[in-house]
Motif scaffolding. Structure first.
Motif, PDB file in Angstrom:
ATOM      1  N   GLY A  94       0.791  -1.224   0.000  1.00  0.00           N
ATOM      2  CA  GLY A  94       0.000   0.000   0.000  1.00  0.00           C
ATOM      3  C   GLY A  94       0.821   1.270   0.000  1.00  0.00           C
ATOM      4  N   TRP A  95       2.130   1.150  -0.184  1.00  0.00           N
ATOM      5  CA  TRP A  95       2.996   2.336  -0.225  1.00  0.00           C
ATOM      6  C   TRP A  95       2.840   3.092  -1.533  1.00  0.00           C
ATOM      7  CZ3 TRP A  95       8.062  -0.543   1.442  1.00  0.00           C
ATOM      8  CH2 TRP A  95       7.947  -0.951   2.774  1.00  0.00           C
ATOM      9  N   LEU A  96       2.509   2.387  -2.602  1.00  0.00           N
ATOM     10  CA  LEU A  96       2.354   2.983  -3.926  1.00  0.00           C
ATOM     11  C   LEU A  96       1.008   2.591  -4.502  1.00  0.00           C
ATOM     12  CD1 LEU A  96       5.787   2.200  -5.631  1.00  0.00           C
ATOM     13  CD2 LEU A  96       5.044   4.371  -4.716  1.00  0.00           C
ATOM     14  N   THR A  97       0.498   3.449  -5.366  1.00  0.00           N
ATOM     15  CA  THR A  97      -0.696   3.136  -6.134  1.00  0.00           C
ATOM     16  C   THR A  97      -0.273   3.074  -7.591  1.00  0.00           C
ATOM     17  OG1 THR A  97      -2.043   4.342  -4.549  1.00  0.00           O
ATOM     18  CG2 THR A  97      -3.027   3.911  -6.702  1.00  0.00           C
ATOM     19  N   PRO A  98      -0.622   2.007  -8.302  1.00  0.00           N
ATOM     20  CA  PRO A  98      -0.205   1.906  -9.699  1.00  0.00           C
ATOM     21  C   PRO A  98      -0.753   3.065 -10.527  1.00  0.00           C
ATOM     22  CG  PRO A  98      -1.173  -0.152  -8.944  1.00  0.00           C
ATOM     23  CD  PRO A  98      -1.381   0.855  -7.867  1.00  0.00           C
ATOM     24  N   ALA A  99      -0.004   3.448 -11.532  1.00  0.00           N
ATOM     25  CA  ALA A  99      -0.428   4.519 -12.427  1.00  0.00           C
ATOM     26  C   ALA A  99      -1.640   4.078 -13.224  1.00  0.00           C
ATOM     27  CB  ALA A  99       0.714   4.881 -13.370  1.00  0.00           C
ATOM     28  N   LEU A 100      -2.439   5.049 -13.631  1.00  0.00           N
ATOM     29  CA  LEU A 100      -3.607   4.769 -14.455  1.00  0.00           C
ATOM     30  C   LEU A 100      -3.180   4.564 -15.900  1.00  0.00           C
ATOM     31  CD1 LEU A 100      -5.950   7.530 -13.043  1.00  0.00           C
ATOM     32  CD2 LEU A 100      -6.027   5.096 -12.531  1.00  0.00           C
ATOM     33  N   SER A 101      -3.952   3.809 -16.616  1.00  0.00           N
ATOM     34  CA  SER A 101      -3.702   3.640 -18.051  1.00  0.00           C
ATOM     35  C   SER A 101      -3.972   4.961 -18.741  1.00  0.00           C
ATOM     36  CB  SER A 101      -4.627   2.579 -18.641  1.00  0.00           C
ATOM     37  OG  SER A 101      -4.479   1.365 -17.966  1.00  0.00           O
ATOM     38  N   PRO A 102      -3.260   5.263 -19.830  1.00  0.00           N
ATOM     39  CA  PRO A 102      -3.528   6.508 -20.554  1.00  0.00           C
ATOM     40  C   PRO A 102      -4.987   6.559 -21.005  1.00  0.00           C
ATOM     41  CG  PRO A 102      -1.533   5.466 -21.359  1.00  0.00           C
ATOM     42  CD  PRO A 102      -2.183   4.502 -20.411  1.00  0.00           C
ATOM     43  N   GLY A 103      -5.633   7.677 -20.770  1.00  0.00           N
ATOM     44  CA  GLY A 103      -7.013   7.862 -21.195  1.00  0.00           C
ATOM     45  C   GLY A 103      -8.040   7.400 -20.184  1.00  0.00           C
ATOM     46  N   SER A 104      -7.629   6.770 -19.099  1.00  0.00           N
ATOM     47  CA  SER A 104      -8.610   6.311 -18.106  1.00  0.00           C
ATOM     48  C   SER A 104      -8.831   7.406 -17.073  1.00  0.00           C
ATOM     49  CB  SER A 104      -8.148   5.028 -17.436  1.00  0.00           C
ATOM     50  OG  SER A 104      -6.962   5.254 -16.712  1.00  0.00           O
ATOM     51  N   GLU A 105      -9.978   7.341 -16.438  1.00  0.00           N
ATOM     52  CA  GLU A 105     -10.314   8.345 -15.429  1.00  0.00           C
ATOM     53  C   GLU A 105      -9.840   7.882 -14.054  1.00  0.00           C
ATOM     54  OE1 GLU A 105     -14.353   9.601 -15.411  1.00  0.00           O
ATOM     55  OE2 GLU A 105     -14.499   9.493 -17.585  1.00  0.00           O
ATOM     56  N   PRO A 106      -9.502   8.818 -13.190  1.00  0.00           N
ATOM     57  CA  PRO A 106      -9.105   8.421 -11.836  1.00  0.00           C
ATOM     58  C   PRO A 106     -10.293   7.801 -11.104  1.00  0.00           C
ATOM     59  CG  PRO A 106      -9.155  10.812 -12.038  1.00  0.00           C
ATOM     60  CD  PRO A 106      -9.438  10.243 -13.395  1.00  0.00           C
ATOM     61  N   PRO A 107     -10.039   6.920 -10.155  1.00  0.00           N
ATOM     62  CA  PRO A 107     -11.145   6.317  -9.422  1.00  0.00           C
ATOM     63  C   PRO A 107     -11.899   7.362  -8.606  1.00  0.00           C
ATOM     64  CG  PRO A 107      -9.058   5.723  -8.425  1.00  0.00           C
ATOM     65  CD  PRO A 107      -8.751   6.469  -9.694  1.00  0.00           C
ATOM     66  N   ARG A 108     -13.185   7.172  -8.505  1.00  0.00           N
ATOM     67  CA  ARG A 108     -13.992   8.111  -7.733  1.00  0.00           C
ATOM     68  C   ARG A 108     -13.965   7.698  -6.277  1.00  0.00           C
ATOM     69  NH1 ARG A 108     -18.754   8.748 -12.066  1.00  0.00           N
ATOM     70  NH2 ARG A 108     -17.476   9.928 -13.521  1.00  0.00           N
ATOM     71  N   GLY A 109     -13.886   8.692  -5.424  1.00  0.00           N
ATOM     72  CA  GLY A 109     -13.854   8.408  -3.997  1.00  0.00           C
ATOM     73  C   GLY A 109     -15.221   7.998  -3.481  1.00  0.00           C
ATOM     74  N   GLY A 110     -15.225   7.269  -2.404  1.00  0.00           N
ATOM     75  CA  GLY A 110     -16.469   6.862  -1.776  1.00  0.00           C
ATOM     76  C   GLY A 110     -17.046   8.001  -0.960  1.00  0.00           C
ATOM     77  N   PRO A 111     -18.116   7.733  -0.264  1.00  0.00           N
ATOM     78  CA  PRO A 111     -18.716   8.787   0.560  1.00  0.00           C
ATOM     79  C   PRO A 111     -17.766   9.170   1.689  1.00  0.00           C
ATOM     80  CG  PRO A 111     -19.739   6.675   1.004  1.00  0.00           C
ATOM     81  CD  PRO A 111     -18.799   6.479  -0.155  1.00  0.00           C
ATOM     82  N   PRO A 112     -17.807  10.413   2.132  1.00  0.00           N
ATOM     83  CA  PRO A 112     -16.927  10.819   3.226  1.00  0.00           C
ATOM     84  C   PRO A 112     -17.248  10.041   4.494  1.00  0.00           C
ATOM     85  CG  PRO A 112     -18.466  12.582   2.677  1.00  0.00           C
ATOM     86  CD  PRO A 112     -18.667  11.488   1.665  1.00  0.00           C
ATOM     87  N   GLU A 113     -16.237   9.855   5.317  1.00  0.00           N
ATOM     88  CA  GLU A 113     -16.402   9.106   6.561  1.00  0.00           C
ATOM     89  C   GLU A 113     -17.312   9.851   7.539  1.00  0.00           C
ATOM     90  OE1 GLU A 113     -15.145   6.036   7.319  1.00  0.00           O
ATOM     91  OE2 GLU A 113     -14.496   5.944   5.248  1.00  0.00           O
ATOM     92  N   ALA A 114     -17.213  11.163   7.552  1.00  0.00           N
ATOM     93  CA  ALA A 114     -18.035  11.984   8.452  1.00  0.00           C
ATOM     94  C   ALA A 114     -18.277  13.327   7.768  1.00  0.00           C
ATOM     95  CB  ALA A 114     -17.318  12.181   9.781  1.00  0.00           C
ATOM     96  N   PRO A 115     -19.377  13.979   8.080  1.00  0.00           N
ATOM     97  CA  PRO A 115     -19.610  15.302   7.498  1.00  0.00           C
ATOM     98  C   PRO A 115     -18.555  16.290   7.992  1.00  0.00           C
ATOM     99  CG  PRO A 115     -21.500  14.593   8.824  1.00  0.00           C
ATOM    100  CD  PRO A 115     -20.457  13.531   8.902  1.00  0.00           C
ATOM    101  N   LEU A 116     -18.294  17.279   7.167  1.00  0.00           N
ATOM    102  CA  LEU A 116     -17.281  18.280   7.496  1.00  0.00           C
ATOM    103  C   LEU A 116     -17.592  18.977   8.809  1.00  0.00           C
ATOM    104  CD1 LEU A 116     -14.711  19.750   6.688  1.00  0.00           C
ATOM    105  CD2 LEU A 116     -16.100  21.312   5.318  1.00  0.00           C
TER     106      LEU A 116
END
Length: 97
Positions: free
Chosen positions: A61-83
């Motif tokens: 978990g120290w690194l996250t693999p690079a995305l393929s060219p043309g792919s979108e970044p992963p969308r984050g899940g819901p926040p853990e707690a409201p701001l």
């Protein structure tokens, strides 16, 4: 090719490593018997070692693999707690100092 005893190698290690980096092979002896070999890195080993190290870093978990060219970044899940809850918790922590 050079030969060096363990005691001499211990006292002048950087010198023998420079020789190996320059392409020379140094045989390490213990009581006249060859026990190790120091030489320049082999070109085939470096990419394999690098790939293995990178794969291990991704697994840990120290690194996250690079995305393929043309792919979108992963969308984050819901926040853990409201701001607002996070802010009030932070303010409470600060007031306890």
């Amino acid at each position: 090719m050079r030969y060096v005893g363990i005691k001499a190698l211990n006292s002048s290690l950087s010198e023998y490593l420079r020789l190996a980096a320059g392409g020379e092979t140094v045989l390490v002896t213990d009581r006249g018997r060859v026990v190790a070999e120091i030489g320049p890195p082999q070109g085939k080993r470096i990419p394999i070692l690098t790939d293995a190290m990178l794969a291990d870093a991704v697994r840990k978990g120290w690194l996250t693999p690079a995305l393929s060219p043309g792919s979108e970044p992963p969308r984050g899940g819901p926040p853990e707690a409201p701001l607002s809850a996070l802010r009030s918790e932070l303010e409470g922590d600060r007031s306890n100092r």
